[in-house]
Design an enzyme around this catalytic site. Structure first.
Site, PDB file in Angstrom:
ATOM      1  N   LYS A  97       4.757   3.622  -4.673  1.00 10.51           N
ATOM      2  CA  LYS A  97       5.052   2.535  -5.613  1.00 10.51           C
ATOM      3  C   LYS A  97       3.935   1.492  -5.512  1.00 10.51           C
ATOM      4  O   LYS A  97       3.855   0.733  -4.561  1.00 10.51           O
ATOM      5  CB  LYS A  97       6.390   1.851  -5.320  1.00 10.51           C
ATOM      6  CG  LYS A  97       6.825   1.034  -6.548  1.00 10.51           C
ATOM      7  CD  LYS A  97       7.646  -0.188  -6.264  1.00 10.51           C
ATOM      8  CE  LYS A  97       6.907  -1.378  -5.798  1.00 10.51           C
ATOM      9  NZ  LYS A  97       6.017  -2.042  -6.781  1.00 10.51           N
ATOM     10  N   GLU A 152       2.396  -3.170   7.607  1.00 11.34           N
ATOM     11  CA  GLU A 152       1.135  -3.903   7.766  1.00 11.34           C
ATOM     12  C   GLU A 152       1.323  -5.200   6.981  1.00 11.34           C
ATOM     13  O   GLU A 152       1.365  -5.181   5.759  1.00 11.34           O
ATOM     14  CB  GLU A 152      -0.022  -3.055   7.235  1.00 11.34           C
ATOM     15  CG  GLU A 152      -1.342  -3.419   7.853  1.00 11.34           C
ATOM     16  CD  GLU A 152      -2.112  -4.408   7.019  1.00 11.34           C
ATOM     17  OE1 GLU A 152      -1.868  -5.626   7.192  1.00 11.34           O
ATOM     18  OE2 GLU A 152      -2.939  -3.981   6.207  1.00 11.34           O
ATOM     19  N   CYS A 212      -5.176  -9.807   4.082  1.00 11.10           N
ATOM     20  CA  CYS A 212      -4.349 -10.120   5.255  1.00 11.10           C
ATOM     21  C   CYS A 212      -5.217 -10.465   6.456  1.00 11.10           C
ATOM     22  O   CYS A 212      -4.787 -11.160   7.362  1.00 11.10           O
ATOM     23  CB  CYS A 212      -3.419  -8.961   5.559  1.00 11.10           C
ATOM     24  SG  CYS A 212      -4.260  -7.387   5.562  1.00 11.10           S
ATOM     25  N   GLU A 223       0.535 -18.022   5.927  1.00  9.04           N
ATOM     26  CA  GLU A 223      -0.477 -17.262   5.205  1.00  9.04           C
ATOM     27  C   GLU A 223      -0.594 -17.802   3.782  1.00  9.04           C
ATOM     28  O   GLU A 223       0.371 -17.777   3.020  1.00  9.04           O
ATOM     29  CB  GLU A 223      -0.092 -15.779   5.171  1.00  9.04           C
ATOM     30  CG  GLU A 223      -1.173 -14.944   4.545  1.00  9.04           C
ATOM     31  CD  GLU A 223      -0.912 -13.454   4.653  1.00  9.04           C
ATOM     32  OE1 GLU A 223       0.214 -13.021   4.336  1.00  9.04           O
ATOM     33  OE2 GLU A 223      -1.838 -12.725   5.042  1.00  9.04           O
TER      34      GLU A 223
HETATM   35  P1  ADP Z   1       4.024 -10.596  -3.442  1.00  8.51           P
HETATM   36  O1  ADP Z   1       3.642  -9.813  -4.649  1.00  8.51           O
HETATM   37  O2  ADP Z   1       5.093 -11.601  -3.664  1.00  8.51           O
HETATM   38  O3  ADP Z   1       2.837 -11.150  -2.702  1.00  8.51           O
HETATM   39  P2  ADP Z   1       4.080  -8.485  -1.588  1.00  8.51           P
HETATM   40  O4  ADP Z   1       2.616  -8.699  -1.568  1.00  8.51           O
HETATM   41  O5  ADP Z   1       4.736  -8.438  -0.273  1.00  8.51           O
HETATM   42  O6  ADP Z   1       4.747  -9.548  -2.478  1.00  8.51           O
HETATM   43  O7  ADP Z   1       4.350  -7.139  -2.352  1.00  8.51           O
HETATM   44  C1  ADP Z   1       3.860  -5.937  -1.825  1.00  8.51           C
HETATM   45  C2  ADP Z   1       4.595  -4.778  -2.415  1.00  8.51           C
HETATM   46  O8  ADP Z   1       5.975  -4.899  -2.078  1.00  8.51           O
HETATM   47  C3  ADP Z   1       4.552  -4.683  -3.933  1.00  8.51           C
HETATM   48  O9  ADP Z   1       4.420  -3.324  -4.297  1.00  8.51           O
HETATM   49  C4  ADP Z   1       5.909  -5.213  -4.352  1.00  8.51           C
HETATM   50  O10 ADP Z   1       6.343  -4.703  -5.586  1.00  8.51           O
HETATM   51  C5  ADP Z   1       6.768  -4.704  -3.231  1.00  8.51           C
HETATM   52  N1  ADP Z   1       8.041  -5.420  -3.055  1.00  8.51           N
HETATM   53  C6  ADP Z   1       8.324  -6.705  -3.348  1.00  8.51           C
HETATM   54  N2  ADP Z   1       9.614  -6.989  -3.048  1.00  8.51           N
HETATM   55  C7  ADP Z   1      10.160  -5.848  -2.551  1.00  8.51           C
HETATM   56  C8  ADP Z   1      11.440  -5.493  -2.050  1.00  8.51           C
HETATM   57  N3  ADP Z   1      12.443  -6.364  -2.017  1.00  8.51           N
HETATM   58  N4  ADP Z   1      11.627  -4.235  -1.619  1.00  8.51           N
HETATM   59  C9  ADP Z   1      10.635  -3.339  -1.636  1.00  8.51           C
HETATM   60  N5  ADP Z   1       9.402  -3.605  -2.105  1.00  8.51           N
HETATM   61  C10 ADP Z   1       9.155  -4.846  -2.558  1.00  8.51           C
END
Ligand code: ADP
Length: 496
Positions: free
Chosen positions: A191, A266, A300, A399
């Protein structure tokens, strides 16, 4: 400076001209509901592509397809066969490298020069590196005490793996997760982030062209809250490998608890970049600016906290300010751009929130802080440096994920170590000095998964990557990276 954007090559133009479907069981499909979402060019805020919006039904179908492929031969396939496919995929990405550079530059805003130099070659490098492990993941023979018993271990693929990746290095993170999962015999549901789904979908086409069996790789773009959450909670998934924010990492852990699926994470970082008084200031000024402003600070491992000895603080900060002010900020597709826009309006607002927070807590912006003139349509922010920062401020603890450097001084080594380790994170740290025994001593005292001595952003697919503390669980890349997609089976034989 060139003002001519890199022209899109024909394959990219045609890829973007139609809504992009998702990949399940070797078939390109629309979402069952017909839903799509738009992806925006962060340099203009304009929609430039439409993508099928995967939801729970698509995740269910993708997991079922991955299970069939796992049970139907992939898990038992010869490592040499998987190695061959991974190498073929690497060759195909190399042939189409410019397409990936353009798609990622457009989708997340990064300078195309960076995508060409780092993201795409790193993706290729991971497929090549892990093709080698496909034939080398072996068990051991254990010298057990019981007489007349043979005990040996075998490594078996863990099963169906959900790969959830972020938007800051789209094709690279797809490769960093796909390559070890596939080399070890797992099947996957990938995904991509909703902000940057395109390069993963193009990769899916090449995965088919390389000859991977149907269902081994399924790709379902969609929102984190729906598609990501459905994947993380799915009872048919044996492991989730996630890269993203610590906040979402916690949600993944909670969702994974239902079937106790394995989880590797990560997550975020707040890396200290430590400057000892004997370091060469010119070199360090270049490196400090690059460590934070590289990829708009959306990394990161960004060198977000400059921990500089008081004796050279003023001089170094002046040099870093000069470099920050000289960075060419612009659309990623301009060949001379050194820093692009932030990925989204939401991310820009988040970073600006940290600027306000720093100012309200008494820190001082010594360069940047504003929106660059003439680029108001996109999510641009000037490279920014904060002085007068207290270690307890949010801008020194959390962060930011944007081009914002916080400067902290130190005067003795114990004070330095305390400050360096004074966040909840532990991903990376950098140390600059000519005194290598001191550098090794400090490296041992850093609570960080990676320590760079007189360098920053040194990476290799063979070198383990991951975080201490709230920066993650497990290690990606290297032998450990491949092994974390396996289960270890211990087999006892009674020879008596
Ligand atoms: P943001 O986009 O808010 O910075 P992240 O960087 O942590 O959030 O997102 C990283 C990945 O996690 C993306 O593919 C996002 O769609 C997915 N993601 C966001 N929320 C969830 C969730 N509740 N469960 C699983 N995957 C998620």
């Amino acid at each position: 400076m060139s003002t001519e954007a890199t022209p899109l090559i024909e394959n990219v133009e045609s890829f973007l001209s139609e809504p992009r479907p998702l990949l399940i069981d070797g078939q390109w499909k629309t979402a069952r509901s017909g839903a799509t979402f738009s992806t925006l060019d962060p340099a203009t805020g304009e929609v430039f592509a439409t993508v099928a919006d995967g939801g729970k039904p698509e995740i269910d179908a993708a997991v079922a397809s991955a299970r069939r492929a796992f049970d139907g031969g992939w898990a038992q396939s010869a490592g040499a066969y998987r190695a061959d496919l991974l190498n073929r995929l690497a060759d195909l990405i190399e042939t189409h490298a410019e397409e990936f550079a353009q798609l990622d530059s457009l989708d997340c805003g990064k300078p195309i020069s960076l995508a060409r130099l780092a993201d795409v070659p790193t993706a290729i490098g991971h497929f090549r590196y892990f093709s080698g492990w496909a034939t080398k993941l072996s068990g051991e023979t254990i010298p057990v005490s019981a007489p007349g018993f043979l005990n040996y271990t075998v490594r078996e693929p863990i099963g169906v793996v959900g790969l959830i990746i972020p938007w800051n290095f789209p094709v690279m993170f797809a490769a960093v997760k796909l390559a070890p999962a596939l080399c070890s015999g797992c099947t996957v549901v990938l995904k991509p982030a909703e902000q940057t789904p395109l390069s993963a979908l193009r990769l899916g086409e090449l995965i088919q062209e390389a000859g991977f069996p149907d269902g081994v790789v399924n790709i379902v773009p969609g929102s984190g809250e729906i598609a990501g959450a459905a994947l993380a909670a799915h009872p048919g998934v044996d492991k989730i490998a996630f890269t993203g924010s610590t906040e979402v990492g916690r949600k993944i852990i909670a969702a994974a608890a239902g079937n106790l699926k394995k989880v590797s994470l990560e997550l975020g970082g707040k890396a200290p970049n430590i400057i000892l008084p004997d370091a060469d200031l010119d070199t360090v000024a270049d490196a400090a600016a690059d460590a934070i402003f590289f990829n708009q600070g959306e990394a990161c491992c960004a060198g977000t906290r400059l921990l500089v000895h008081e004796s050279c603080r003023r001089e170094l900060v002046e040099e870093v300010i000069k470099r920050a002010a000289a960075i060419k900020v612009g659309p990623g597709l301009l060949p001379d751009t050194q820093m692009g826009p932030l990925v989204s309006e939401e991310q820009l607002a988040r970073v600006q929130g940290y600027l306000e927070s720093g100012l309200s807590q008494g820190a001082r912006i010594v360069t940047g802080g504003g929106r660059p003139a003439g680029l108001e349509g996109g999510y641009f922010l000037e490279p920014t440096v904060f002085e007068d920062v207290e270690a307890s401020m949010a801008i020194a603890q959390e962060e930011i994920f944007g081009p914002v450097l916080t400067v902290l001084g130190w005067s003795d080594l114990d004070d330095l170590v305390r400050k360096a380790n004074d966040t909840v994170y532990g991903l990376a740290a950098g140390i600059w000095t000519k005194d290598l025994s001191r550098a090794h001593n400090l490296a041992a005292r850093m609570k960080a998964g990676t320590v760079w001595i007189n360098c920053w952003n040194a990476f290799d697919p063979g070198s383990p990557w991951g975080g201490y503390r709230q920066s993650g669980w497990g290690r990606e890349t290297g032998r450990l990276g491949a092994e974390q997609y396996t289960e270890v089976k211990s087999v006892w034989v009674n020879l008596n």
